[in-house]
Scaffold this motif. Sequence first.
Motif, PDB file in Angstrom:
ATOM      1  N   SER A 374       0.817  -1.222   0.000  1.00 10.56           N
ATOM      2  CA  SER A 374       0.000   0.000   0.000  1.00 10.56           C
ATOM      3  C   SER A 374       0.846   1.264   0.000  1.00 10.56           C
ATOM      4  N   ILE A 375       2.089   1.188   0.533  1.00 14.07           N
ATOM      5  CA  ILE A 375       2.948   2.378   0.555  1.00 14.07           C
ATOM      6  C   ILE A 375       4.023   2.334  -0.534  1.00 14.07           C
ATOM      7  N   GLY A 376       3.900   1.385  -1.455  1.00  9.80           N
ATOM      8  CA  GLY A 376       4.802   1.336  -2.597  1.00  9.80           C
ATOM      9  C   GLY A 376       6.154   0.707  -2.330  1.00  9.80           C
ATOM     10  N   ARG A 377       6.304   0.032  -1.204  1.00 11.61           N
ATOM     11  CA  ARG A 377       7.577  -0.621  -0.915  1.00 11.61           C
ATOM     12  C   ARG A 377       7.643  -2.040  -1.513  1.00 11.61           C
ATOM     13  N   LEU A 378       6.522  -2.537  -1.967  1.00 11.19           N
ATOM     14  CA  LEU A 378       6.429  -3.848  -2.590  1.00 11.19           C
ATOM     15  C   LEU A 378       5.509  -3.702  -3.801  1.00 11.19           C
ATOM     16  N   THR A 379       5.984  -4.121  -4.979  1.00  9.68           N
ATOM     17  CA  THR A 379       5.180  -4.017  -6.188  1.00  9.68           C
ATOM     18  C   THR A 379       4.700  -5.404  -6.598  1.00  9.68           C
ATOM     19  N   SER A 380       3.382  -5.576  -6.630  1.00 10.17           N
ATOM     20  CA  SER A 380       2.808  -6.868  -7.002  1.00 10.17           C
ATOM     21  C   SER A 380       1.305  -6.689  -7.209  1.00 10.17           C
ATOM     22  N   ASN A 381       0.637  -7.793  -7.584  1.00 13.63           N
ATOM     23  CA  ASN A 381      -0.825  -7.742  -7.707  1.00 13.63           C
ATOM     24  C   ASN A 381      -1.460  -8.217  -6.403  1.00 13.63           C
ATOM     25  N   GLU A 382      -2.754  -7.969  -6.262  1.00 16.52           N
ATOM     26  CA  GLU A 382      -3.448  -8.277  -5.010  1.00 16.52           C
ATOM     27  C   GLU A 382      -3.405  -9.763  -4.670  1.00 16.52           C
ATOM     28  N   GLN A 383      -3.522 -10.605  -5.668  1.00 15.57           N
ATOM     29  CA  GLN A 383      -3.536 -12.050  -5.429  1.00 15.57           C
ATOM     30  C   GLN A 383      -2.196 -12.520  -4.858  1.00 15.57           C
ATOM     31  N   THR A 384      -1.090 -12.004  -5.405  1.00 12.15           N
ATOM     32  CA  THR A 384       0.238 -12.399  -4.930  1.00 12.15           C
ATOM     33  C   THR A 384       0.490 -11.864  -3.525  1.00 12.15           C
ATOM     34  N   VAL A 385       0.047 -10.633  -3.259  1.00  9.20           N
ATOM     35  CA  VAL A 385       0.187 -10.059  -1.918  1.00  9.20           C
ATOM     36  C   VAL A 385      -0.561 -10.920  -0.901  1.00  9.20           C
ATOM     37  N   GLU A 386      -1.737 -11.395  -1.272  1.00 11.33           N
ATOM     38  CA  GLU A 386      -2.519 -12.254  -0.379  1.00 11.33           C
ATOM     39  C   GLU A 386      -1.801 -13.579  -0.123  1.00 11.33           C
ATOM     40  N   ILE A 387      -1.132 -14.108  -1.145  1.00  8.25           N
ATOM     41  CA  ILE A 387      -0.348 -15.334  -0.963  1.00  8.25           C
ATOM     42  C   ILE A 387       0.777 -15.099   0.046  1.00  8.25           C
ATOM     43  N   LEU A 388       1.466 -13.962  -0.095  1.00 12.50           N
ATOM     44  CA  LEU A 388       2.534 -13.617   0.838  1.00 12.50           C
ATOM     45  C   LEU A 388       1.997 -13.447   2.258  1.00 12.50           C
ATOM     46  N   GLU A 389       0.833 -12.823   2.382  1.00 12.20           N
ATOM     47  CA  GLU A 389       0.209 -12.654   3.702  1.00 12.20           C
ATOM     48  C   GLU A 389       0.004 -14.004   4.381  1.00 12.20           C
ATOM     49  N   ASN A 390      -0.424 -14.984   3.609  1.00 11.64           N
ATOM     50  CA  ASN A 390      -0.715 -16.303   4.172  1.00 11.64           C
ATOM     51  C   ASN A 390       0.543 -17.128   4.454  1.00 11.64           C
ATOM     52  N   LEU A 391       1.660 -16.757   3.822  1.00 13.49           N
ATOM     53  CA  LEU A 391       2.895 -17.515   4.004  1.00 13.49           C
ATOM     54  C   LEU A 391       3.696 -17.072   5.235  1.00 13.49           C
ATOM     55  N   ILE A 392       3.456 -15.840   5.703  1.00 13.79           N
ATOM     56  CA  ILE A 392       4.277 -15.269   6.769  1.00 13.79           C
ATOM     57  C   ILE A 392       3.512 -15.267   8.086  1.00 13.79           C
ATOM     58  N   GLU A 393       4.147 -15.813   9.120  1.00 10.37           N
ATOM     59  CA  GLU A 393       3.529 -15.868  10.443  1.00 10.37           C
ATOM     60  C   GLU A 393       3.213 -14.467  10.962  1.00 10.37           C
ATOM     61  N   ARG A 394       2.189 -14.377  11.814  1.00 11.09           N
ATOM     62  CA  ARG A 394       1.816 -13.099  12.430  1.00 11.09           C
ATOM     63  C   ARG A 394       2.305 -13.075  13.875  1.00 11.09           C
ATOM     64  N   GLN A 395       3.518 -12.633  14.056  1.00  5.02           N
ATOM     65  CA  GLN A 395       4.093 -12.455  15.397  1.00  5.02           C
ATOM     66  C   GLN A 395       4.925 -11.182  15.393  1.00  5.02           C
ATOM     67  N   THR A 396       4.809 -10.402  16.448  1.00  9.50           N
ATOM     68  CA  THR A 396       5.567  -9.164  16.559  1.00  9.50           C
ATOM     69  C   THR A 396       6.995  -9.454  16.984  1.00  9.50           C
ATOM     70  N   PRO A 397       7.982  -8.929  16.269  1.00  6.87           N
ATOM     71  CA  PRO A 397       9.381  -9.142  16.674  1.00  6.87           C
ATOM     72  C   PRO A 397       9.650  -8.549  18.065  1.00  6.87           C
ATOM     73  N   TYR A 398      10.422  -9.272  18.864  1.00 15.75           N
ATOM     74  CA  TYR A 398      10.825  -8.808  20.197  1.00 15.75           C
ATOM     75  C   TYR A 398      12.337  -8.881  20.281  1.00 15.75           C
ATOM     76  N   PHE A 399      12.964  -7.752  20.581  1.00 12.22           N
ATOM     77  CA  PHE A 399      14.419  -7.735  20.749  1.00 12.22           C
ATOM     78  C   PHE A 399      14.761  -6.706  21.808  1.00 12.22           C
ATOM     79  N   SER A 400      15.316  -7.151  22.941  1.00 11.71           N
ATOM     80  CA  SER A 400      15.596  -6.248  24.055  1.00 11.71           C
ATOM     81  C   SER A 400      17.085  -6.113  24.348  1.00 11.71           C
ATOM     82  N   ASP A 401      17.930  -6.750  23.524  1.00  6.66           N
ATOM     83  CA  ASP A 401      19.366  -6.704  23.779  1.00  6.66           C
ATOM     84  C   ASP A 401      19.989  -5.462  23.153  1.00  6.66           C
ATOM     85  N   TYR A 402      21.250  -5.248  23.490  1.00  2.95           N
ATOM     86  CA  TYR A 402      22.013  -4.136  22.936  1.00  2.95           C
ATOM     87  C   TYR A 402      23.475  -4.568  22.871  1.00  2.95           C
ATOM     88  N   PHE A 403      24.100  -4.269  21.731  1.00  3.58           N
ATOM     89  CA  PHE A 403      25.533  -4.586  21.612  1.00  3.58           C
ATOM     90  C   PHE A 403      26.205  -3.565  20.722  1.00  3.58           C
TER      91      PHE A 403
END
Length: 403
Positions: A374-403
């Motif tokens: 929707s913000i133009g960072r990925l160019t594709s058709n709606e059907q392919t975007v929906e396929i990608l949505e279904n392939l990727i897990e829905r979990q928020t990244p958590y990272f609390s370390d520092y180096f």
Amino acid sequence: MSRLERLKMDRVEPKHWRQFNELLRYVFQVTKKDLQTVGWEEREIALAKLPVLEQADVLGWFDGEKLISQIAVYPFQVNIFGRTLEMGGLTGVGTYPEYANLGLMNKLIWQALADMKERKQSICYLYPYSLPFYRKKGWEIISDKMTFEIKDYQLPKVKKVPGYVNRLNTDHPDIKTVYKLFSSKRHATMIRTNLAWEEYWRWDLEDLTAAVYYDSTHQPQGYLLYWISHDVLHIKEMVYINEEARIGLWNFISAHFSMVSKVVGAIYTNEPLAFWLEDGDIKETIAPYFMARIVDVKQFIDQYPFRAPGVDINLTMLIDDPILEWNQGKFTLHVSATGQGKLTQSVGEPLVSITIQTLTTMLLGYKRPSYLASIGRLTSNEQTVEILENLIERQTPYFSDYF
């Protein structure tokens, strides 16, 4: 001989520790006064950074015997949707200003990433001093840090739980026990080896205290790392395995009602604390925290746990990488019915056009495919975007370390 011809790229070794520290301190403008405010003497600082030179892969440019530019990579591991991946932790990046604009850092970054590829570190994390700089090099934001401030009268009311809290030293083994279990369940977290724990504790104050929550069977289920200064309770990190432990730890915090005027701390997910509190009119700020970039896209896809689609999926992608030629070009993404991915070179017409930056933040779940499209960072058709949505897990990244 020109100035550039005098320079040589080489490994930075423990014998160079003094120059390594001097360059770090100059670049990040750390003074002796700054070091002393956290109780560190000069010798301790030098000894503290020796693990970087002994256990990390450190590259630098030398002008004769003088170290003038450097970059370090720690051998770390992270949990990506339940799978442990080797991660290169980039740190110690800096060049003296009189050697700027010679392309030295670009060459160091390329070499560091090439070495990560050889070591099978398919992803790289870093804490950015400049978002635009690292975005141009292929990194993207993958986690947030949300800070909060709660007045004493806004602290949650105590709720009855079957367990109890013990105050302990920060080196108590139950802290590592809890974190190990926590990190096995939370996506994008650091798998803390001894080296990772050393970095986690490196700049902490001496009066840091741990509070560990135990359930009714005396098993540790969460911990709080905190200190109290000038009537303020500061939370470094709160980790809990379940809701019971979270309530138990907040009960402990609320027990400081008469001792502190407010509680300040950080949450490393996008879950606002205000919604959980009865008086949610609190101050919260959110800021980008860590960035990541895929080092070797073929290797990363081999290791990445896609959601099982039930049928075989094939998508042709055009990937753009600003510096790594092996990630550049047309590829076909094959995902088996069980979720095993594979990436191969392709000559077909691409259904997806994406940069390595966007691919990284998408596959790590920080931003969804539909939003990126929707913000133009990925160019594709709606059907392919929906396929990608279904392939990727829905979990928020958590990272609390520092180096």
